[in-house]
Design a protein around this motif. Structure first.
Motif, PDB file in Angstrom:
ATOM      1  N   HIS A   1     -42.847  -0.535  -2.679  1.00  0.00           N
ATOM      2  CA  HIS A   1     -42.286  -1.224  -1.525  1.00  0.00           C
ATOM      3  C   HIS A   1     -43.464  -1.799  -0.766  1.00  0.00           C
ATOM      4  O   HIS A   1     -44.265  -1.061  -0.189  1.00  0.00           O
ATOM      5  CB  HIS A   1     -41.492  -0.248  -0.646  1.00  0.00           C
ATOM      6  CG  HIS A   1     -40.726  -0.928   0.449  1.00  0.00           C
ATOM      7  ND1 HIS A   1     -39.873  -0.259   1.290  1.00  0.00           N
ATOM      8  CD2 HIS A   1     -40.679  -2.240   0.841  1.00  0.00           C
ATOM      9  CE1 HIS A   1     -39.345  -1.116   2.153  1.00  0.00           C
ATOM     10  NE2 HIS A   1     -39.823  -2.316   1.897  1.00  0.00           N
ATOM     11  N   GLN A   2     -43.579  -3.113  -0.784  1.00  0.00           N
ATOM     12  CA  GLN A   2     -44.721  -3.787  -0.168  1.00  0.00           C
ATOM     13  C   GLN A   2     -44.329  -4.350   1.201  1.00  0.00           C
ATOM     14  O   GLN A   2     -43.383  -5.124   1.311  1.00  0.00           O
ATOM     15  CB  GLN A   2     -45.193  -4.962  -1.030  1.00  0.00           C
ATOM     16  CG  GLN A   2     -45.644  -4.600  -2.425  1.00  0.00           C
ATOM     17  CD  GLN A   2     -46.225  -5.798  -3.142  1.00  0.00           C
ATOM     18  OE1 GLN A   2     -46.759  -6.721  -2.540  1.00  0.00           O
ATOM     19  NE2 GLN A   2     -46.126  -5.800  -4.452  1.00  0.00           N
ATOM     20  N   ARG A   3     -45.073  -3.954   2.197  1.00  0.00           N
ATOM     21  CA  ARG A   3     -44.921  -4.552   3.526  1.00  0.00           C
ATOM     22  C   ARG A   3     -46.321  -4.878   4.037  1.00  0.00           C
ATOM     23  O   ARG A   3     -47.224  -4.049   3.942  1.00  0.00           O
ATOM     24  CB  ARG A   3     -44.206  -3.602   4.486  1.00  0.00           C
ATOM     25  CG  ARG A   3     -42.813  -3.207   4.006  1.00  0.00           C
ATOM     26  CD  ARG A   3     -41.987  -2.605   5.102  1.00  0.00           C
ATOM     27  NE  ARG A   3     -42.653  -1.478   5.733  1.00  0.00           N
ATOM     28  CZ  ARG A   3     -42.151  -0.823   6.776  1.00  0.00           C
ATOM     29  NH1 ARG A   3     -41.018  -1.212   7.324  1.00  0.00           N
ATOM     30  NH2 ARG A   3     -42.794   0.207   7.294  1.00  0.00           N
TER      31      ARG A   3
ATOM     32  N   VAL B   1     -45.946 -13.842  11.310  1.00  0.00           N
ATOM     33  CA  VAL B   1     -45.415 -12.849  12.247  1.00  0.00           C
ATOM     34  C   VAL B   1     -44.567 -11.814  11.518  1.00  0.00           C
ATOM     35  O   VAL B   1     -44.755 -10.604  11.669  1.00  0.00           O
ATOM     36  CB  VAL B   1     -44.589 -13.536  13.358  1.00  0.00           C
ATOM     37  CG1 VAL B   1     -43.978 -12.487  14.286  1.00  0.00           C
ATOM     38  CG2 VAL B   1     -45.467 -14.490  14.144  1.00  0.00           C
ATOM     39  N   ALA B   2     -43.625 -12.283  10.706  1.00  0.00           N
ATOM     40  CA  ALA B   2     -42.745 -11.366   9.979  1.00  0.00           C
ATOM     41  C   ALA B   2     -43.455 -10.739   8.787  1.00  0.00           C
ATOM     42  O   ALA B   2     -43.098  -9.646   8.341  1.00  0.00           O
ATOM     43  CB  ALA B   2     -41.489 -12.103   9.512  1.00  0.00           C
ATOM     44  N   GLY B   3     -44.467 -11.446   8.245  1.00  0.00           N
ATOM     45  CA  GLY B   3     -45.177 -10.916   7.087  1.00  0.00           C
ATOM     46  C   GLY B   3     -44.318 -10.909   5.844  1.00  0.00           C
ATOM     47  O   GLY B   3     -43.408 -11.717   5.692  1.00  0.00           O
ATOM     48  N   LEU B   4     -44.615  -9.981   4.939  1.00  0.00           N
ATOM     49  CA  LEU B   4     -43.818  -9.872   3.724  1.00  0.00           C
ATOM     50  C   LEU B   4     -43.214  -8.496   3.622  1.00  0.00           C
ATOM     51  O   LEU B   4     -43.765  -7.510   4.109  1.00  0.00           O
ATOM     52  CB  LEU B   4     -44.656 -10.151   2.468  1.00  0.00           C
ATOM     53  CG  LEU B   4     -45.700  -9.110   2.060  1.00  0.00           C
ATOM     54  CD1 LEU B   4     -45.693  -8.946   0.552  1.00  0.00           C
ATOM     55  CD2 LEU B   4     -47.093  -9.528   2.501  1.00  0.00           C
ATOM     56  N   ASP B   5     -42.059  -8.429   3.021  1.00  0.00           N
ATOM     57  CA  ASP B   5     -41.350  -7.175   2.789  1.00  0.00           C
ATOM     58  C   ASP B   5     -40.636  -7.348   1.461  1.00  0.00           C
ATOM     59  O   ASP B   5     -39.634  -8.056   1.369  1.00  0.00           O
ATOM     60  CB  ASP B   5     -40.357  -6.903   3.916  1.00  0.00           C
ATOM     61  CG  ASP B   5     -39.749  -5.504   3.836  1.00  0.00           C
ATOM     62  OD1 ASP B   5     -39.693  -4.940   2.719  1.00  0.00           O
ATOM     63  OD2 ASP B   5     -39.333  -4.981   4.877  1.00  0.00           O
ATOM     64  N   CYS B   6     -41.176  -6.742   0.420  1.00  0.00           N
ATOM     65  CA  CYS B   6     -40.593  -6.945  -0.900  1.00  0.00           C
ATOM     66  C   CYS B   6     -40.724  -5.692  -1.756  1.00  0.00           C
ATOM     67  O   CYS B   6     -41.468  -4.770  -1.423  1.00  0.00           O
ATOM     68  CB  CYS B   6     -41.236  -8.142  -1.605  1.00  0.00           C
ATOM     69  SG  CYS B   6     -42.864  -7.819  -2.302  1.00  0.00           S
ATOM     70  N   ILE B   7     -39.990  -5.689  -2.838  1.00  0.00           N
ATOM     71  CA  ILE B   7     -40.056  -4.624  -3.836  1.00  0.00           C
ATOM     72  C   ILE B   7     -40.622  -5.228  -5.110  1.00  0.00           C
ATOM     73  O   ILE B   7     -40.129  -6.243  -5.602  1.00  0.00           O
ATOM     74  CB  ILE B   7     -38.666  -4.032  -4.125  1.00  0.00           C
ATOM     75  CG1 ILE B   7     -38.046  -3.457  -2.847  1.00  0.00           C
ATOM     76  CG2 ILE B   7     -38.749  -2.960  -5.207  1.00  0.00           C
ATOM     77  CD1 ILE B   7     -38.782  -2.273  -2.280  1.00  0.00           C
ATOM     78  N   SER B   8     -41.680  -4.624  -5.650  1.00  0.00           N
ATOM     79  CA  SER B   8     -42.264  -5.105  -6.901  1.00  0.00           C
ATOM     80  C   SER B   8     -42.156  -4.023  -7.968  1.00  0.00           C
ATOM     81  O   SER B   8     -42.293  -2.835  -7.686  1.00  0.00           O
ATOM     82  CB  SER B   8     -43.741  -5.495  -6.706  1.00  0.00           C
ATOM     83  OG  SER B   8     -44.510  -4.394  -6.261  1.00  0.00           O
ATOM     84  N   THR B   9     -41.905  -4.453  -9.194  1.00  0.00           N
ATOM     85  CA  THR B   9     -41.725  -3.509 -10.289  1.00  0.00           C
ATOM     86  C   THR B   9     -43.062  -3.185 -10.950  1.00  0.00           C
ATOM     87  O   THR B   9     -44.093  -3.791 -10.655  1.00  0.00           O
ATOM     88  CB  THR B   9     -40.767  -4.089 -11.340  1.00  0.00           C
ATOM     89  OG1 THR B   9     -41.329  -5.303 -11.879  1.00  0.00           O
ATOM     90  CG2 THR B   9     -39.407  -4.393 -10.743  1.00  0.00           C
TER      91      THR B   9
END
Length: 325
Positions: free
Chosen positions: A62-64, A102-110
């Motif tokens: 979980h990348q933030r 401001v929001a940046g990134l929020d993602c799921i990587s496999t």
């Protein structure tokens, strides 16, 4: 020769990566969600007007993150076999991803995911775009924007990045200085040309399960030290257990129960990696809701492939190794 700031290190976990790289211009919160010891090789190169970060993962992450402020930051995947999902949007091989400052990134990587992120001072990039009569990615209003590009253009950009990356970590001082000078002049031009030759992708609209997941994640984020049960999470998300299970499975690749345990273990690991942390392992674990110490130690070892005491013993060593020239 140009001054160069760079490091290359194979981190043992997402949390270790966050602890080190998060002390740079990036603000990072990477959390390992899958079990087992893995590595996260990363290379960071920073010049006067260009910074790039190259990461590879061997786990579900979980990348933030918040990218460097005052910069335009673009992400480029470099493994077509792995996936990354921003909300309901699956990143495609020929897409560029613009991160909101401001929001940046929020993602799921496999597992196996890899990417470059390129950051340029916004005013510098905007000046080049104006001179070339090309659109500047910083003008895009979306929080996270995806630009579908021509395959040959993004292939050329990836090839140039790989070439620079190789020289920066295998060449001598003169070669590295020359490569960085070329990168600072060539990369923004090629990036702008690649961006300008594409068209914006419209992310898929979120469905009811995605909205339920967002409510659940917001609730977890608002109660970081609470021991939350799945039924409590369903109540907060205003959905049934089956809906929540499907939402977590579809978007995070993990069950709600495993996610809840994984993020608490991740929080413990981040504290154990802090060389200035004076609390005992037992106290840190208790702060994050673990009361059965033998089960905690078992879960921790299953999650990260090492004992909590091993993590604490290595605290600080990673920062020294990563900082070494």
């Amino acid at each position: 020769m140009l001054p160069i700031q760079q490091f290359s290190h194979a981190f043992s976990s997402a949390e270790e990566f966050s602890a080190v790289v998060g002390s740079t211009a990036w603000e990072l919160d990477f959390r390992q969600l899958s079990r087992g010891q893995g590595t996260l090789p990363a290379r960071l190169i920073q010049g006067a007007s260009c910074q790039w970060l190259n990461v590879q993962t061997s786990a579900l992450i979980h990348q933030r993150a918040l990218p460097p402020q005052g910069h335009v930051t673009i992400g480029i995947t470099n493994n077509p076999e792995a996936e990354a999902r921003f909300g309901a949007h699956d990143v495609q091989w020929n897409e560029l991803c613009l991160f909101d400052p401001v929001a940046g990134l929020d993602c799921i990587s496999t597992e196996g995911f890899g990417a470059y992120t390129l950051s340029f001072p916004e005013q510098h990039l905007r000046k080049i775009a104006t001179n070339l009569a090309l659109p500047c990615p910083g003008d895009t209003p979306a929080k996270v924007a995806f630009q579908s590009t021509r395959p040959k253009d993004i292939a050329r950009l990836r090839a140039l990045l790989a070439e620079f990356d190789k020289v920066m970590f295998t060449g001598n001082d003169i070669q590295r200085s020359n490569a960085l000078a070329d990168a600072e002049s060539d990369l923004p031009v090629l990036l702008l040309q690649t961006w300008g030759g594409g068209e914006q992708t419209t992310p898929a609209a979120g469905n009811n399960r995605r909205r339920a997941l967002n409510r659940a994640l917001d609730y977890i984020e608002a109660h970081p030290h609470a021991v939350i049960g799945v039924e409590q999470l369903c109540e907060a998300a205003a959905c049934s257990i089956s809906t929540l299970e499907r939402a977590f499975g579809e978007h995070l690749g993990i069950s709600p129960k495993r996610y809840l345990v994984a993020i608490r273990l991740s929080a413990v690991r981040r504290q154990l990696l802090d060389p200035g942390q004076a609390q005992t392992i037992g106290d840190i674990a208790a702060d994050w809701g673990f009361w059965h110490m033998s089960k905690f130690a078992q879960d921790y070892r299953r999650m990260f492939g090492e004992k909590p005491s091993d993590t604490r013993s290595n605290a600080g060593l990673t920062r020294l190794r990563a900082a070494a020239p």
